[in-house]
Design a protein around this motif. Structure first.
Motif, PDB file in Angstrom:
ATOM      1  N   LEU A  20       0.634  -1.276  -0.052  1.00 61.73           N
ATOM      2  CA  LEU A  20       0.181  -0.083   0.008  1.00 61.73           C
ATOM      3  C   LEU A  20       0.675   1.363  -0.149  1.00 61.73           C
ATOM      4  CD1 LEU A  20      -2.907  -0.899   2.102  1.00 61.73           C
ATOM      5  CD2 LEU A  20      -2.801  -0.274  -0.569  1.00 61.73           C
ATOM      6  N   SER A  28      -7.229  -7.336  -8.003  1.00 63.31           N
ATOM      7  CA  SER A  28      -8.001  -6.079  -7.421  1.00 63.31           C
ATOM      8  C   SER A  28      -9.356  -5.947  -5.943  1.00 63.31           C
ATOM      9  CB  SER A  28      -9.723  -5.601  -8.058  1.00 63.31           C
ATOM     10  OG  SER A  28     -10.522  -7.104  -8.051  1.00 63.31           O
ATOM     11  N   TYR A  78      -8.633   2.238  -5.205  1.00 60.93           N
ATOM     12  CA  TYR A  78      -9.303   1.345  -5.995  1.00 60.93           C
ATOM     13  C   TYR A  78      -7.647   1.291  -6.068  1.00 60.93           C
ATOM     14  CZ  TYR A  78     -13.871   0.949  -6.302  1.00 60.93           C
ATOM     15  OH  TYR A  78     -15.513   1.030  -6.325  1.00 60.93           O
ATOM     16  N   TYR A  79      -7.304  -0.082  -6.507  1.00 61.81           N
ATOM     17  CA  TYR A  79      -5.922  -0.821  -6.352  1.00 61.81           C
ATOM     18  C   TYR A  79      -5.976  -2.507  -7.705  1.00 61.81           C
ATOM     19  CZ  TYR A  79      -4.064   2.238  -3.092  1.00 61.81           C
ATOM     20  OH  TYR A  79      -3.564   3.074  -2.143  1.00 61.81           O
ATOM     21  N   GLU A  90      -4.673  -5.181 -10.694  1.00 64.68           N
ATOM     22  CA  GLU A  90      -3.228  -5.185 -10.840  1.00 64.68           C
ATOM     23  C   GLU A  90      -3.919  -6.379 -12.133  1.00 64.68           C
ATOM     24  OE1 GLU A  90       0.499  -9.149  -9.917  1.00 64.68           O
ATOM     25  OE2 GLU A  90      -0.867  -8.008  -8.851  1.00 64.68           O
ATOM     26  N   TYR A 111       0.154  -2.225 -13.253  1.00 64.16           N
ATOM     27  CA  TYR A 111      -0.591  -1.929 -11.863  1.00 64.16           C
ATOM     28  C   TYR A 111      -1.244  -0.590 -11.988  1.00 64.16           C
ATOM     29  CZ  TYR A 111       2.828  -4.717  -9.782  1.00 64.16           C
ATOM     30  OH  TYR A 111       3.237  -6.463  -9.590  1.00 64.16           O
ATOM     31  N   VAL A 150      -3.270   2.263 -10.037  1.00 64.02           N
ATOM     32  CA  VAL A 150      -4.208   2.824  -8.636  1.00 64.02           C
ATOM     33  C   VAL A 150      -5.346   4.146  -9.007  1.00 64.02           C
ATOM     34  CG1 VAL A 150      -4.075   3.962  -6.676  1.00 64.02           C
ATOM     35  CG2 VAL A 150      -2.622   2.535  -7.081  1.00 64.02           C
ATOM     36  N   ALA A 162       2.319   1.778  -5.412  1.00 63.41           N
ATOM     37  CA  ALA A 162       2.707   1.874  -4.074  1.00 63.41           C
ATOM     38  C   ALA A 162       2.588   3.316  -3.140  1.00 63.41           C
ATOM     39  CB  ALA A 162       3.096   0.520  -3.810  1.00 63.41           C
TER      40      ALA A 162
END
Length: 174
Positions: free
Chosen positions: A4, A107, A114-115, A117, A131, A133, A169
């Protein structure tokens, strides 16, 4: 999935913090990476961070204005549904001849962001790992969607993966 965030004080060796006071974000990027930007009509902007040597790896941030009814990311749907829709919308592997193949890896929603991959593979090419975000913030006049995406090609993984992951991140809206 990308971790994070870094602690505020901790800047990894070989990195620097890029802060944009106008667009209200900050990100930790490799010390020797270049920065490029483009301004639209004040309603959108693009900022890119990329290695000085030729590469297909980079991190880019696109900021776009939103309608008044988009006040939080859930306006686009829950994170898993949003991610599935995004990736399935990119997938063209079912076509004849097959097009780009898209695969969702992970996810999650954390701290209002929201993250995602996922991977993209064009036929006959190396796999592209992404990636992303996403976040929403208000600049005083309207809500804006921030979409930060870091990408590297599989054949550049050893050289750029860790740098891309650290940069993505570290992204924060301020």
């Amino acid at each position: 999935m990308v971790p994070l965030a870094f602690a505020e004080e901790a800047i990894p060796e070989g990195y620097r913090i890029y802060t944009d006071d106008v667009n209200k974000f900050k990100i930790t990027i490799p010390q020797d990476w270049l920065i490029g930007g483009g301004e639209g009509n004040g309603f959108k902007s693009v900022t890119a961070f990329y290695p000085s040597e030729a590469a297909n790896s980079n991190v880019s941030l696109v900021i776009t204005g939103l309608g008044a009814d988009f006040t939080k990311l859930e306006s686009f749907g829950k994170v898993d549904a949003f991610a599935e829709n995004l990736v399935s919308g990119l997938d063209r592997s079912w076509q004849r001849p097959p097009g780009v193949s898209a695969k969702l890896i992970d996810s999650k929603s954390t701290k209002g962001m929201y993250y995602l991959e996922y991977t993209l593979t064009n036929p006959g090419e190396s796999e592209r790992h992404l990636y992303s975000v996403l976040g929403i913030a208000n600049n005083g006049w309207y809500n804006r969607l921030y979409t930060l995406t870091g990408q590297y090609m599989d054949n550049e993984s050893e050289k750029y993966r860790a740098q891309i992951e650290k940069a993505v991140a570290s992204f924060k809206l301020v």
